[in-house]
Design a protein around this motif. Structure first.
Motif, PDB file in Angstrom:
ATOM      1  N   ARG A   1       0.832  -1.039   0.267  1.00  0.00           N
ATOM      2  CA  ARG A   1       0.041   0.161   0.201  1.00  0.00           C
ATOM      3  C   ARG A   1       0.970   1.101  -0.065  1.00  0.00           C
ATOM      4  N   ALA A   2       1.765   1.550   0.660  1.00  0.00           N
ATOM      5  CA  ALA A   2       2.553   2.802   1.235  1.00  0.00           C
ATOM      6  C   ALA A   2       3.583   2.577  -0.550  1.00  0.00           C
ATOM      7  N   LYS A   3       3.651   0.959  -0.959  1.00  0.00           N
ATOM      8  CA  LYS A   3       4.724   1.508  -2.442  1.00  0.00           C
ATOM      9  C   LYS A   3       3.567   1.521  -3.479  1.00  0.00           C
ATOM     10  N   ALA A   4       2.871   1.500  -3.508  1.00  0.00           N
ATOM     11  CA  ALA A   4       1.697   1.726  -4.215  1.00  0.00           C
ATOM     12  C   ALA A   4       1.413   3.704  -3.998  1.00  0.00           C
ATOM     13  N   ASP A   5       1.380   3.996  -2.636  1.00  0.00           N
ATOM     14  CA  ASP A   5       1.326   5.868  -2.931  1.00  0.00           C
ATOM     15  C   ASP A   5       2.833   6.040  -3.265  1.00  0.00           C
ATOM     16  N   VAL A   6       3.930   5.363  -2.985  1.00  0.00           N
ATOM     17  CA  VAL A   6       4.757   6.107  -3.437  1.00  0.00           C
ATOM     18  C   VAL A   6       4.796   6.337  -4.785  1.00  0.00           C
ATOM     19  N   THR A   7       4.614   4.842  -5.761  1.00  0.00           N
ATOM     20  CA  THR A   7       4.793   4.818  -7.017  1.00  0.00           C
ATOM     21  C   THR A   7       3.492   5.939  -7.636  1.00  0.00           C
ATOM     22  N   ARG A   8       2.310   6.043  -7.341  1.00  0.00           N
ATOM     23  CA  ARG A   8       1.625   7.335  -7.324  1.00  0.00           C
ATOM     24  C   ARG A   8       2.152   8.524  -7.082  1.00  0.00           C
ATOM     25  N   ALA A   9       2.503   8.733  -6.105  1.00  0.00           N
ATOM     26  CA  ALA A   9       3.307   9.971  -6.168  1.00  0.00           C
ATOM     27  C   ALA A   9       4.818   9.914  -7.028  1.00  0.00           C
ATOM     28  N   ILE A  10       5.480   9.181  -7.737  1.00  0.00           N
ATOM     29  CA  ILE A  10       5.947   9.421  -8.712  1.00  0.00           C
ATOM     30  C   ILE A  10       5.673   9.766  -9.353  1.00  0.00           C
ATOM     31  N   CYS A  11       4.734   9.312 -10.012  1.00  0.00           N
ATOM     32  CA  CYS A  11       4.061   9.247 -11.287  1.00  0.00           C
ATOM     33  C   CYS A  11       3.905  10.826 -11.566  1.00  0.00           C
ATOM     34  N   PHE A  12       3.126  11.209 -10.122  1.00  0.00           N
ATOM     35  CA  PHE A  12       2.239  13.061 -10.507  1.00  0.00           C
ATOM     36  C   PHE A  12       3.693  13.235 -10.337  1.00  0.00           C
ATOM     37  N   TYR A  13       4.327  13.026 -10.474  1.00  0.00           N
ATOM     38  CA  TYR A  13       5.629  14.120  -9.704  1.00  0.00           C
ATOM     39  C   TYR A  13       6.394  14.274 -11.255  1.00  0.00           C
ATOM     40  N   GLU A  14       6.091  13.185 -11.968  1.00  0.00           N
ATOM     41  CA  GLU A  14       6.656  13.391 -13.428  1.00  0.00           C
ATOM     42  C   GLU A  14       6.206  13.930 -14.243  1.00  0.00           C
ATOM     43  N   LEU A  15       3.894  13.552 -13.816  1.00  0.00           N
ATOM     44  CA  LEU A  15       3.480  14.263 -14.791  1.00  0.00           C
ATOM     45  C   LEU A  15       4.302  15.890 -14.529  1.00  0.00           C
ATOM     46  N   ARG A  16       3.744  16.135 -13.330  1.00  0.00           N
ATOM     47  CA  ARG A  16       4.324  17.392 -13.337  1.00  0.00           C
ATOM     48  C   ARG A  16       5.527  18.614 -13.613  1.00  0.00           C
ATOM     49  N   MET A  17       6.603  17.082 -14.049  1.00  0.00           N
ATOM     50  CA  MET A  17       7.834  17.952 -13.631  1.00  0.00           C
ATOM     51  C   MET A  17       7.566  18.124 -16.225  1.00  0.00           C
ATOM     52  N   ASP A  18       6.852  16.866 -16.535  1.00  0.00           N
ATOM     53  CA  ASP A  18       6.565  16.558 -17.795  1.00  0.00           C
ATOM     54  C   ASP A  18       6.201  18.513 -18.369  1.00  0.00           C
ATOM     55  N   GLU A  19       5.586  18.958 -17.218  1.00  0.00           N
ATOM     56  CA  GLU A  19       4.276  19.955 -17.533  1.00  0.00           C
ATOM     57  C   GLU A  19       5.232  20.709 -17.575  1.00  0.00           C
ATOM     58  N   ALA A  20       5.872  20.683 -16.436  1.00  0.00           N
ATOM     59  CA  ALA A  20       6.860  22.081 -16.332  1.00  0.00           C
ATOM     60  C   ALA A  20       7.498  22.486 -17.472  1.00  0.00           C
ATOM     61  N   SER A  21       8.413  21.459 -18.252  1.00  0.00           N
ATOM     62  CA  SER A  21       9.384  21.512 -19.094  1.00  0.00           C
ATOM     63  C   SER A  21       8.719  21.622 -20.244  1.00  0.00           C
ATOM     64  N   ARG A  22       7.244  21.201 -20.419  1.00  0.00           N
ATOM     65  CA  ARG A  22       6.631  21.626 -21.877  1.00  0.00           C
ATOM     66  C   ARG A  22       6.686  23.396 -21.757  1.00  0.00           C
ATOM     67  N   THR A  23       5.879  23.746 -20.588  1.00  0.00           N
ATOM     68  CA  THR A  23       5.742  24.945 -20.512  1.00  0.00           C
ATOM     69  C   THR A  23       6.951  26.159 -20.510  1.00  0.00           C
ATOM     70  N   ARG A  24       8.247  25.464 -20.276  1.00  0.00           N
ATOM     71  CA  ARG A  24       9.556  26.227 -20.495  1.00  0.00           C
ATOM     72  C   ARG A  24       9.631  26.036 -22.362  1.00  0.00           C
ATOM     73  N   GLN A  25       9.799  24.826 -23.190  1.00  0.00           N
ATOM     74  CA  GLN A  25       9.497  24.846 -24.308  1.00  0.00           C
ATOM     75  C   GLN A  25       9.387  25.874 -24.531  1.00  0.00           C
ATOM     76  N   THR A  26       7.675  25.584 -24.310  1.00  0.00           N
ATOM     77  CA  THR A  26       6.519  26.644 -25.081  1.00  0.00           C
ATOM     78  C   THR A  26       7.169  28.091 -25.258  1.00  0.00           C
ATOM     79  N   LEU A  27       7.610  28.157 -23.500  1.00  0.00           N
ATOM     80  CA  LEU A  27       7.935  30.033 -23.767  1.00  0.00           C
ATOM     81  C   LEU A  27       8.676  30.194 -24.074  1.00  0.00           C
ATOM     82  N   ALA A  28      10.458  29.255 -24.171  1.00  0.00           N
ATOM     83  CA  ALA A  28      11.327  29.483 -25.061  1.00  0.00           C
ATOM     84  C   ALA A  28      10.951  29.954 -26.286  1.00  0.00           C
ATOM     85  N   ARG A  29       9.763  29.274 -26.909  1.00  0.00           N
ATOM     86  CA  ARG A  29       9.612  28.901 -28.725  1.00  0.00           C
ATOM     87  C   ARG A  29       9.137  30.322 -28.889  1.00  0.00           C
ATOM     88  N   ASP A  30       8.175  30.584 -27.839  1.00  0.00           N
ATOM     89  CA  ASP A  30       7.453  31.872 -27.930  1.00  0.00           C
ATOM     90  C   ASP A  30       8.419  33.276 -27.472  1.00  0.00           C
TER      91      ASP A  30
END
Ligand code: C2E
Ligand code: MG
Ligand code: MG
Ligand code: MG
Length: 288
Positions: A1-30
């Motif tokens: 259960r704890a492991k599932a939580d951690v996995t979910r947290a990491i996925c969420f983190y990676e998703l957010r990181m993706d989002e942040a780096s996408r925003t940066r890429q878009t901003l760089a292009r703009d």
């Protein structure tokens, strides 16, 4: 259960990181597009003598209005531009545009242009400055370049060489955001500066924090001993300005004296910055 939580947290983190780096890429292009389409703008903020209120010059501050996002602050887009190298082209545009604009003013006020550490690491910076001065016909003595201590940390020997070459042109150098970087005293000992700009965090605490006031006083004494004028950044109140007058600070800059404004608005009808004029009118300059 704890492991599932951690996995979910990491996925969420990676998703957010993706989002942040996408925003940066878009901003760089703009941002690249904004530069090409000439959508960047320069604002100018007045710098005044503390004892007389006289205008000493203007700091040049880059502004970007994104077509969808609206105003994007430099603290957000400069790091992106530094990361992908676009800062070289942007920095060159800022310098050329500022020199060209200020060359056409009626009065020979100085302008202070911020330089990124990335620009400073470039071996041709001094030649670039020289070429832009020639091309725009702008008097080198009216140009000041602002660098922070992070510029110096990168490569001391090369920085010193570049600073010397720039100063040989007649251009002056200001140390920006002083007091919050690393190794401040070593910086002052080893590099030739024409001005120290005391970080605005000291101003915001000047009235209630005795430590801040003691540090301001000490930096002013240091400046006097080294024969380097000190400018206080971020002056927002009448009381702060009064303290600076009492402590014999050389120059001040901040919202109280004038906000950064588009070039068409910096000169009032009197041919001077009207905000600064108002703040100083009726105020007896202290004898120095
Ligand atoms: P900086 O060089 O220390 O510039 C002063 C910043 O303080 C500016 O923020 C200015 O708007 C703000 N400021 C001025 N007076 C006051 C005040 O009384 N109170 C407060 N709270 N703030 C005040 P800005 O324009 O957002 O720029 C932030 C930073 O972005 C600058 O800090 C500088 O490091 C960088 N920057 C701006 N333009 C350029 C540029 O053309 N090139 C480079 N490389 N960096 C730039
Ligand atoms: Mg600055
Ligand atoms: Mg600063
Ligand atoms: Mg700053």
């Amino acid at each position: 259960r704890a492991k599932a939580d951690v996995t979910r947290a990491i996925c969420f983190y990676e998703l957010r990181m993706d989002e942040a780096s996408r925003t940066r890429q878009t901003l760089a292009r703009d941002l690249r597009r904004a530069l090409e389409l000439d959508q960047l703008e320069l604002h100018y903020q007045v710098q005044t003598s503390v004892s007389t209120g006289e205008i000493r010059g203007f700091e040049v501050l880059l502004r970007w209005t994104h077509p969808e996002r609206g105003h994007v602050p430099p603290s957000e887009f400069i790091p992106i531009a530094e990361e992908n190298g676009l800062i070289m082209a942007i920095g060159e545009w800022v310098l050329r545009t500022a020199c060209r604009q200020a060359a056409s003013w009626d009065k020979p006020y100085k302008i202070a242009v911020n330089l990124s550490p990335v620009q400073f690491a470039h071996p041709d910076l001094a030649s670039l400055v020289k070429n832009i001065l020639t091309e725009t016909g702008f008097d080198a003595r009216r140009l000041e370049l602002e660098i922070t201590e992070s510029t110096i940390i990168a490569d001391k020997v090369r920085t010193l060489q570049t600073l010397r070459r720039i100063r040989e042109l007649g251009v002056t150098i200001a140390l920006d955001d002083f007091g919050v970087g690393y190794s401040s005293l070593d910086t002052l000992r080893s590099f030739p500066f024409d001005k120290i700009k005391l970080d605005r965090s000291f101003m915001s605490e000047l009235e209630e924090n005795p430590q801040a006031k003691a540090i301001v006083r000490a930096v002013l004494t240091l400046g006097k001993s080294l024969n380097i004028p000190v400018l206080a950044e971020g002056v927002e109140t009448d009381d702060q300005l009064t303290i600076l007058q009492t402590e014999l600070c050389d120059e001040a800059q901040g919202f109280f004296l004038g906000r950064p404004k588009p070039v068409e608005q910096i000169f009032g009808l009197e041919g001077a910055d009207s905000d600064a004029d108002q703040q100083f009118s009726g105020r007896m300059p202290l004898a120095r």
